[in-house]
Design a protein around this motif. Structure first.
Motif, mmCIF file in Angstrom:
data_model
loop_
_atom_site.group_PDB
_atom_site.id
_atom_site.type_symbol
_atom_site.label_atom_id
_atom_site.label_comp_id
_atom_site.label_asym_id
_atom_site.label_seq_id
_atom_site.Cartn_x
_atom_site.Cartn_y
_atom_site.Cartn_z
ATOM 1 N N GLY A 92 -37.994 -13.176 -2.612
ATOM 2 C CA GLY A 92 -37.056 -12.173 -2.094
ATOM 3 C C GLY A 92 -37.211 -10.798 -2.704
ATOM 4 O O GLY A 92 -36.425 -9.886 -2.409
ATOM 5 N N ASN A 124 -44.088 -15.420 -5.040
ATOM 6 C CA ASN A 124 -44.145 -14.913 -3.671
ATOM 7 C C ASN A 124 -43.113 -15.650 -2.820
ATOM 8 O O ASN A 124 -42.987 -16.870 -2.899
ATOM 9 N N GLY A 125 -42.376 -14.884 -2.016
ATOM 10 C CA GLY A 125 -41.358 -15.493 -1.175
ATOM 11 C C GLY A 125 -40.004 -15.621 -1.822
ATOM 12 O O GLY A 125 -39.056 -16.136 -1.211
ATOM 13 N N ALA A 140 -33.238 -14.612 3.784
ATOM 14 C CA ALA A 140 -34.256 -14.215 2.800
ATOM 15 C C ALA A 140 -33.650 -14.012 1.421
ATOM 16 O O ALA A 140 -34.293 -14.296 0.408
ATOM 17 N N CYS A 141 -32.420 -13.513 1.378
ATOM 18 C CA CYS A 141 -31.691 -13.329 0.121
ATOM 19 C C CYS A 141 -30.228 -13.658 0.361
ATOM 20 O O CYS A 141 -29.683 -13.370 1.430
ATOM 21 N N SER A 168 -39.532 -8.397 -2.265
ATOM 22 C CA SER A 168 -39.847 -7.348 -1.283
ATOM 23 C C SER A 168 -38.649 -7.052 -0.389
ATOM 24 O O SER A 168 -38.413 -5.893 -0.017
ATOM 25 N N THR A 169 -37.891 -8.080 -0.053
ATOM 26 C CA THR A 169 -36.695 -7.891 0.773
ATOM 27 C C THR A 169 -35.709 -6.974 0.069
ATOM 28 O O THR A 169 -35.130 -6.058 0.671
ATOM 29 N N HIS A 179 -35.311 -16.893 -7.247
ATOM 30 C CA HIS A 179 -35.946 -18.128 -6.764
ATOM 31 C C HIS A 179 -35.334 -18.459 -5.411
ATOM 32 O O HIS A 179 -34.118 -18.637 -5.292
ATOM 33 N N LYS A 180 -36.187 -18.455 -4.392
ATOM 34 C CA LYS A 180 -35.753 -18.765 -3.025
ATOM 35 C C LYS A 180 -34.580 -17.893 -2.586
ATOM 36 O O LYS A 180 -33.599 -18.359 -2.005
ATOM 37 N N GLY A 181 -34.695 -16.591 -2.890
ATOM 38 C CA GLY A 181 -33.717 -15.626 -2.408
ATOM 39 C C GLY A 181 -32.437 -15.534 -3.196
ATOM 40 O O GLY A 181 -31.510 -14.824 -2.790
ATOM 41 N N HIS A 216 -44.725 -10.426 -10.519
ATOM 42 C CA HIS A 216 -44.746 -11.880 -10.710
ATOM 43 C C HIS A 216 -45.441 -12.220 -12.025
ATOM 44 O O HIS A 216 -45.632 -13.384 -12.347
#
Length: 240
Positions: free
Chosen positions: A39, A36-37, A16-17, A41-42, A206-208, A190
């Motif tokens: 990372g 969204n997605g 995720a990250c 929230s992670t 971006h993408k973790g 965001h």
């Protein structure tokens, strides 16, 4: 101060990250941006001690969240996007219960902090109302009151103006700016306009992965754009 050092979070075969490094400076507002997605929230969950890094570390004012979770949590106030609270409480009862838990029943301090957050968040008109009857705007004020009741050094704000009307957004942004003068704030959003309005520094995911950090002006200069949203689009397209 919040510091992530080579932070990585894996779920089975999914990362995720990965190799996330950034610093949230004292008494500054740092924006954590990304779709969204990405990372966000992670990372927020890891800072708050909901889960731990698969590798790397997270420090809050020099305290390892993984090794001393309770100590780190005492320094943090958290405001979520859509907090849910038990409807059988009124506003005062809920703030009082959280204050007693956070402040370990130090009665004079509990009473002092309750009065302080009710005043800061202008909850006097609703403090005897049932939580379930509150409007979205008042629920968000309540979320801030609960996050602030133990006077934390660090605030984690997750989409704090989501769902608010234009006037409420203006009021909430003014509050966040004021709090940012005395607390370390990590603001996850965001919305590029919100980051531009509020943040001293920006971290874009971006993408973790962190794809850039800096002030709005620095990021625009690096991407040869004149707007944060345009800069993000340039950066995202480069990472496809």
């Amino acid at each position: 101060m919040i510091e992530l050092v080579d932070f990585q979070k894996k779920y089975k075969n999914f990362s995720a990250c990965e190799n996330v490094n950034f610093l949230c400076k004292d008494c500054k507002i740092t924006g954590l941006l990304g779709p969204n997605g990405a990372g966000k929230s992670t990372i927020i969950k890891a800072i708050c001690g909901v889960h731990y890094p698969s590798s790397g570390k997270i420090l809050v004012n020099g305290i390892s969240v993984e090794e001393k979770t309770v100590e780190a949590q005492k320094l943090i106030g958290y405001v979520s996007e859509n907090a849910e609270y038990p409807n059988y409480y009124n506003v005062y009862e809920l703030i009082k219960e959280v204050a007693e838990l956070r402040l370990q029943n130090q009665k004079p301090l509990v009473n002092q902090q309750i009065e302080k957050v009710i005043s800061i968040m202008d909850l006097k008109d609703v403090f005897l109302k049932n939580v379930g009857t509150l409007s979205k705007g008042y629920k968000q004020r309540l979320s801030f009151a609960l996050a602030l009741v133990h006077d934390p050094k660090v605030l984690i704000l997750d989409e704090p103006v989501s769902g608010l009307d234009p006037m409420q957004i203006v009021e909430m942004r003014a509050l966040i700016k004021k709090l940012g003068k005395e607390k370390t704030i990590l603001l996850s959003t965001h919305l590029m306009q919100e980051a531009k309005e509020l943040c001293d520094e920006i971290v874009i995911l971006h993408k973790g992965k962190v794809i850039i950090t800096g002030t709005v002006d620095e990021i625009c200069q690096k991407t040869k754009t004149d707007d944060l949203e345009k800069a993000f689009l340039v950066l995202a397209s480069e990472k496809k």
